[in-house]
Design a protein around this motif. Structure first.
Motif, PDB file in Angstrom:
ATOM      1  N   LEU A 123       1.171  -1.604  -0.162  1.00 43.42           N
ATOM      2  CA  LEU A 123       0.035   0.103  -0.095  1.00 43.42           C
ATOM      3  C   LEU A 123       1.094   1.312  -0.199  1.00 43.42           C
ATOM      4  CD1 LEU A 123      -2.840  -0.694   2.859  1.00 43.42           C
ATOM      5  CD2 LEU A 123      -2.824  -0.497  -0.084  1.00 43.42           C
ATOM      6  N   GLY A 124       0.643   2.407  -0.487  1.00 41.09           N
ATOM      7  CA  GLY A 124       1.441   3.626  -1.157  1.00 41.09           C
ATOM      8  C   GLY A 124       0.358   4.792  -1.596  1.00 41.09           C
ATOM      9  N   ASN A 125       1.298   5.319  -1.815  1.00 39.65           N
ATOM     10  CA  ASN A 125       0.172   7.079  -2.194  1.00 39.65           C
ATOM     11  C   ASN A 125       0.148   6.258  -3.676  1.00 39.65           C
ATOM     12  OD1 ASN A 125       2.619   7.560  -3.196  1.00 39.65           O
ATOM     13  ND2 ASN A 125       2.559   8.826  -1.676  1.00 39.65           N
ATOM     14  N   ALA A 126      -0.211   7.566  -4.613  1.00 43.32           N
ATOM     15  CA  ALA A 126      -1.335   7.278  -5.948  1.00 43.32           C
ATOM     16  C   ALA A 126       0.715   7.072  -6.867  1.00 43.32           C
ATOM     17  CB  ALA A 126      -1.478   8.118  -6.661  1.00 43.32           C
ATOM     18  N   GLN A 127       1.872   7.908  -6.441  1.00 38.91           N
ATOM     19  CA  GLN A 127       2.442   7.547  -7.313  1.00 38.91           C
ATOM     20  C   GLN A 127       3.566   6.542  -7.133  1.00 38.91           C
ATOM     21  OE1 GLN A 127       1.960  10.302  -5.348  1.00 38.91           O
ATOM     22  NE2 GLN A 127       1.174  11.634  -7.471  1.00 38.91           N
ATOM     23  N   GLU A 128       3.465   6.365  -5.725  1.00 41.97           N
ATOM     24  CA  GLU A 128       4.196   5.232  -5.245  1.00 41.97           C
ATOM     25  C   GLU A 128       3.805   3.413  -5.949  1.00 41.97           C
ATOM     26  OE1 GLU A 128       5.248   6.601  -0.658  1.00 41.97           O
ATOM     27  OE2 GLU A 128       3.571   5.688  -0.925  1.00 41.97           O
ATOM     28  N   THR A 129       3.037   3.864  -5.309  1.00 43.28           N
ATOM     29  CA  THR A 129       1.633   2.541  -6.158  1.00 43.28           C
ATOM     30  C   THR A 129       2.167   2.721  -8.097  1.00 43.28           C
ATOM     31  OG1 THR A 129       0.194   2.993  -5.025  1.00 43.28           O
ATOM     32  CG2 THR A 129      -0.577   1.564  -6.668  1.00 43.28           C
ATOM     33  N   LEU A 130       2.363   3.679  -8.725  1.00 47.51           N
ATOM     34  CA  LEU A 130       2.298   3.345 -10.002  1.00 47.51           C
ATOM     35  C   LEU A 130       4.031   2.967 -10.255  1.00 47.51           C
ATOM     36  CD1 LEU A 130       1.951   3.731 -12.596  1.00 47.51           C
ATOM     37  CD2 LEU A 130       2.481   6.280 -12.673  1.00 47.51           C
ATOM     38  N   ALA A 131       5.107   3.511  -9.150  1.00 52.27           N
ATOM     39  CA  ALA A 131       6.188   3.024  -9.477  1.00 52.27           C
ATOM     40  C   ALA A 131       6.759   2.123  -9.062  1.00 52.27           C
ATOM     41  CB  ALA A 131       6.826   4.459  -8.986  1.00 52.27           C
ATOM     42  N   PRO A 194      -0.582  18.017  -1.080  1.00 51.89           N
ATOM     43  CA  PRO A 194      -1.120  18.647  -2.437  1.00 51.89           C
ATOM     44  C   PRO A 194      -1.060  17.438  -3.620  1.00 51.89           C
ATOM     45  CG  PRO A 194      -0.068  19.867  -1.606  1.00 51.89           C
ATOM     46  CD  PRO A 194      -0.160  19.664  -0.156  1.00 51.89           C
ATOM     47  N   SER A 195      -0.104  16.424  -2.697  1.00 53.51           N
ATOM     48  CA  SER A 195       0.427  15.021  -3.517  1.00 53.51           C
ATOM     49  C   SER A 195      -1.114  14.331  -3.680  1.00 53.51           C
ATOM     50  CB  SER A 195       1.373  14.540  -3.994  1.00 53.51           C
ATOM     51  OG  SER A 195       1.837  14.315  -2.227  1.00 53.51           O
ATOM     52  N   SER A 196      -1.936  14.369  -3.560  1.00 48.47           N
ATOM     53  CA  SER A 196      -2.816  13.930  -2.919  1.00 48.47           C
ATOM     54  C   SER A 196      -4.277  13.590  -3.885  1.00 48.47           C
ATOM     55  CB  SER A 196      -3.733  13.211  -1.541  1.00 48.47           C
ATOM     56  OG  SER A 196      -5.075  13.455  -2.043  1.00 48.47           O
ATOM     57  N   ILE A 197      -4.004  12.307  -4.857  1.00 47.72           N
ATOM     58  CA  ILE A 197      -4.997  12.951  -5.890  1.00 47.72           C
ATOM     59  C   ILE A 197      -6.454  13.077  -5.574  1.00 47.72           C
ATOM     60  CG2 ILE A 197      -6.076  11.695  -7.580  1.00 47.72           C
ATOM     61  CD1 ILE A 197      -3.318  11.128  -8.096  1.00 47.72           C
ATOM     62  N   THR A 201      -7.710  16.148  -7.430  1.00 48.08           N
ATOM     63  CA  THR A 201      -8.570  16.663  -8.397  1.00 48.08           C
ATOM     64  C   THR A 201      -9.411  17.855  -7.229  1.00 48.08           C
ATOM     65  OG1 THR A 201      -8.779  14.342  -8.316  1.00 48.08           O
ATOM     66  CG2 THR A 201     -10.969  15.172  -8.916  1.00 48.08           C
ATOM     67  N   PHE A 202      -9.689  17.730  -6.162  1.00 46.52           N
ATOM     68  CA  PHE A 202     -10.506  18.510  -5.733  1.00 46.52           C
ATOM     69  C   PHE A 202     -10.211  20.452  -6.218  1.00 46.52           C
ATOM     70  CE2 PHE A 202     -10.934  21.673  -2.218  1.00 46.52           C
ATOM     71  CZ  PHE A 202     -12.825  22.020  -1.812  1.00 46.52           C
ATOM     72  N   ASP A 203      -8.970  20.430  -5.937  1.00 43.87           N
ATOM     73  CA  ASP A 203      -8.167  21.738  -6.172  1.00 43.87           C
ATOM     74  C   ASP A 203      -8.173  22.383  -8.079  1.00 43.87           C
ATOM     75  OD1 ASP A 203      -7.284  22.166  -3.671  1.00 43.87           O
ATOM     76  OD2 ASP A 203      -4.654  20.990  -4.027  1.00 43.87           O
ATOM     77  N   GLN A 204      -8.108  21.517  -8.561  1.00 43.65           N
ATOM     78  CA  GLN A 204      -8.605  21.482  -9.672  1.00 43.65           C
ATOM     79  C   GLN A 204     -10.333  22.125 -10.644  1.00 43.65           C
ATOM     80  OE1 GLN A 204      -7.176  17.846 -11.961  1.00 43.65           O
ATOM     81  NE2 GLN A 204      -4.905  18.178 -12.483  1.00 43.65           N
ATOM     82  N   ALA A 205     -10.853  21.146  -9.352  1.00 44.14           N
ATOM     83  CA  ALA A 205     -12.299  21.580  -9.307  1.00 44.14           C
ATOM     84  C   ALA A 205     -12.801  23.486  -9.166  1.00 44.14           C
ATOM     85  CB  ALA A 205     -12.842  20.576  -8.936  1.00 44.14           C
ATOM     86  N   CYS A 206     -12.197  23.655  -8.338  1.00 43.25           N
ATOM     87  CA  CYS A 206     -11.712  24.690  -7.440  1.00 43.25           C
ATOM     88  C   CYS A 206     -11.872  25.519  -8.225  1.00 43.25           C
ATOM     89  CB  CYS A 206     -11.406  24.634  -6.287  1.00 43.25           C
ATOM     90  SG  CYS A 206     -12.350  23.529  -4.548  1.00 43.25           S
ATOM     91  N   HIS A 207     -10.497  25.438  -8.756  1.00 49.22           N
ATOM     92  CA  HIS A 207     -10.117  26.353  -9.650  1.00 49.22           C
ATOM     93  C   HIS A 207     -10.836  26.641 -10.963  1.00 49.22           C
ATOM     94  CE1 HIS A 207      -6.948  28.756 -11.982  1.00 49.22           C
ATOM     95  NE2 HIS A 207      -7.304  27.928 -13.187  1.00 49.22           N
ATOM     96  N   LEU A 208     -11.301  25.167 -11.272  1.00 49.04           N
ATOM     97  CA  LEU A 208     -12.042  25.956 -12.612  1.00 49.04           C
ATOM     98  C   LEU A 208     -13.803  26.522 -13.008  1.00 49.04           C
ATOM     99  CD1 LEU A 208     -11.380  22.614 -14.508  1.00 49.04           C
ATOM    100  CD2 LEU A 208     -11.155  24.581 -15.199  1.00 49.04           C
ATOM    101  N   SER A 239     -12.794  10.513  -0.499  1.00 52.37           N
ATOM    102  CA  SER A 239     -13.238  10.648  -1.866  1.00 52.37           C
ATOM    103  C   SER A 239     -14.805   9.241  -1.102  1.00 52.37           C
ATOM    104  CB  SER A 239     -12.203   9.466  -2.485  1.00 52.37           C
ATOM    105  OG  SER A 239     -12.674   8.208  -3.546  1.00 52.37           O
ATOM    106  N   SER A 240     -15.060   9.381  -2.217  1.00 51.77           N
ATOM    107  CA  SER A 240     -15.829   8.438  -1.801  1.00 51.77           C
ATOM    108  C   SER A 240     -16.530   6.743  -1.561  1.00 51.77           C
ATOM    109  CB  SER A 240     -17.995   8.210  -2.537  1.00 51.77           C
ATOM    110  OG  SER A 240     -16.762   7.794  -4.087  1.00 51.77           O
ATOM    111  N   LEU A 241     -15.500   6.382  -2.288  1.00 49.87           N
ATOM    112  CA  LEU A 241     -15.028   5.179  -1.590  1.00 49.87           C
ATOM    113  C   LEU A 241     -14.142   5.129  -0.518  1.00 49.87           C
ATOM    114  CD1 LEU A 241     -13.636   4.129  -5.230  1.00 49.87           C
ATOM    115  CD2 LEU A 241     -15.703   2.904  -4.018  1.00 49.87           C
ATOM    116  N   GLU A 242     -13.791   5.609   0.787  1.00 54.98           N
ATOM    117  CA  GLU A 242     -12.920   5.515   1.576  1.00 54.98           C
ATOM    118  C   GLU A 242     -13.929   6.591   2.517  1.00 54.98           C
ATOM    119  OE1 GLU A 242      -9.070   6.488  -0.327  1.00 54.98           O
ATOM    120  OE2 GLU A 242      -9.490   8.221   0.291  1.00 54.98           O
ATOM    121  N   VAL A 243     -14.785   6.746   2.615  1.00 59.07           N
ATOM    122  CA  VAL A 243     -16.082   7.187   3.704  1.00 59.07           C
ATOM    123  C   VAL A 243     -15.482   6.104   4.598  1.00 59.07           C
ATOM    124  CG1 VAL A 243     -18.274   7.975   4.725  1.00 59.07           C
ATOM    125  CG2 VAL A 243     -17.100   8.824   2.257  1.00 59.07           C
TER     126      VAL A 243
END
Length: 285
Positions: A123-131, A194-197, A201-208, A239-243
């Motif tokens: 288990l790890g964050n998104a970057q660690e998992t892909l790596a 900020p590195s959390s997926i 996603t939340f930051d990008q939606a707020c910016h838009l 995330s709705s999957l992590e409630v």
């Protein structure tokens, strides 16, 4: 040393018959006879005595039979082990995931279908998992928002939506249909790094949407965010999957553009034909 000759001798020693030995080896009886004759002539030794009823071992034949029985017994053990792995009765699968919530039900289904397969979960964050997947430290990975790339096989798994996390008793908890993203403008919030997926996603939606929350606390885990929201330090994002089922907090869906994440299972393209990986990918069906 000719292994065909030794295997023919071993079969006759086990069966006590040239006919049954031939059937055991799926070859003709003359072929069995020829192999043993060649073995005896080459080493100038008598291994078998032919009687009217059966074949008997000589003293040298008895000693050789003890060796061949052990030798071909190990070969049979190897065949059984490899065949069991091919049929997914045994094996080891290295799995990486950027969170436990989606992968655990998949591992439960894998265990139900193939109880002999051992899983090592990373288990790890998104970057660690892909790596881990790209470095071949994992056979398969459960990933979030990964862009297609050469050499990477991806299969869609599910989607999740971003929710705002509020303390129990907050007025928004009674709005199960959701809260408009614009209502978070200038709200005090506690968020993941900020590195959390989810955060990204939340930051990008707020910016838009032109929404600017007041982020007063950044935390490195969803558990810490839950504790901060429960302590009324601010609103959070999850995330709705992590409630969680923590009674101190409530998750309310956010309404707006760009507030969904795509989740997928990935492996290296050149490894998609491996049976264990195929079995894991088959769970998606």
């Amino acid at each position: 040393m000719n292994l065909f000759q030794l295997r023919a001798f071993d079969a006759v020693a086990r069966e006590g018959s040239f006919t049954r030995a031939a059937a055991r080896l799926f070859i003709s009886q003359p072929a069995v006879t020829g192999h043993i004759k060649a073995l005896e002539e080459h080493y100038q030794v008598t291994l078998l005595r032919r009687t009217a009823r059966r074949v008997e071992l000589t003293e040298q034949g008895t000693r050789l039979a003890a060796i061949t029985r052990a030798m071909f017994g190990l070969a049979e053990e190897a065949r059984v082990m490899l065949e069991a792995n091919r049929q997914l009765l045994t094996g080891r699968l290295e799995v990486a995931a950027d969170g436990p919530h989606m992968v655990m039900p998949m591992l439960a289904r894998l265990r139900e279908r193939y109880p002999g397969v051992t899983v090592n979960l990373r288990l790890g964050n998104a970057q660690e998992t892909l790596a881990a997947l790209l470095a071949e430290h994992a056979d398969v990975a459960v990933l979030t928002e990964v862009e297609p790339r050469k050499g990477l096989h991806l299969q869609a798994l599910s989607e999740s939506r971003i929710c705002v996390l509020v303390p129990a008793g907050h007025p928004w908890q009674d709005e199960p249909e959701g809260i408009a993203l614009q209502r978070l403008d200038q709200m005090i919030m506690v968020l993941r790094e900020p590195s959390s997926i989810t955060r990204r996603t939340f930051d990008q939606a707020c910016h838009l949407a032109g929404v600017t929350p007041r982020v007063l606390l950044e935390l490195d885990s969803r558990e810490a965010v839950t504790e901060a929201v429960a302590a009324d330090l601010g609103l959070g994002i999850v995330s709705s999957l992590e409630v969680s089922h923590d009674p101190r907090v409530r998750a309310v869906p956010l309404i707006g553009d760009g507030l969904r994440n795509r989740h997928m299972v990935g492996c290296l393209e050149r490894r998609t034909e491996l049976r264990l990986i195929q079995a894991f990918l088959g769970l998606l069906a």
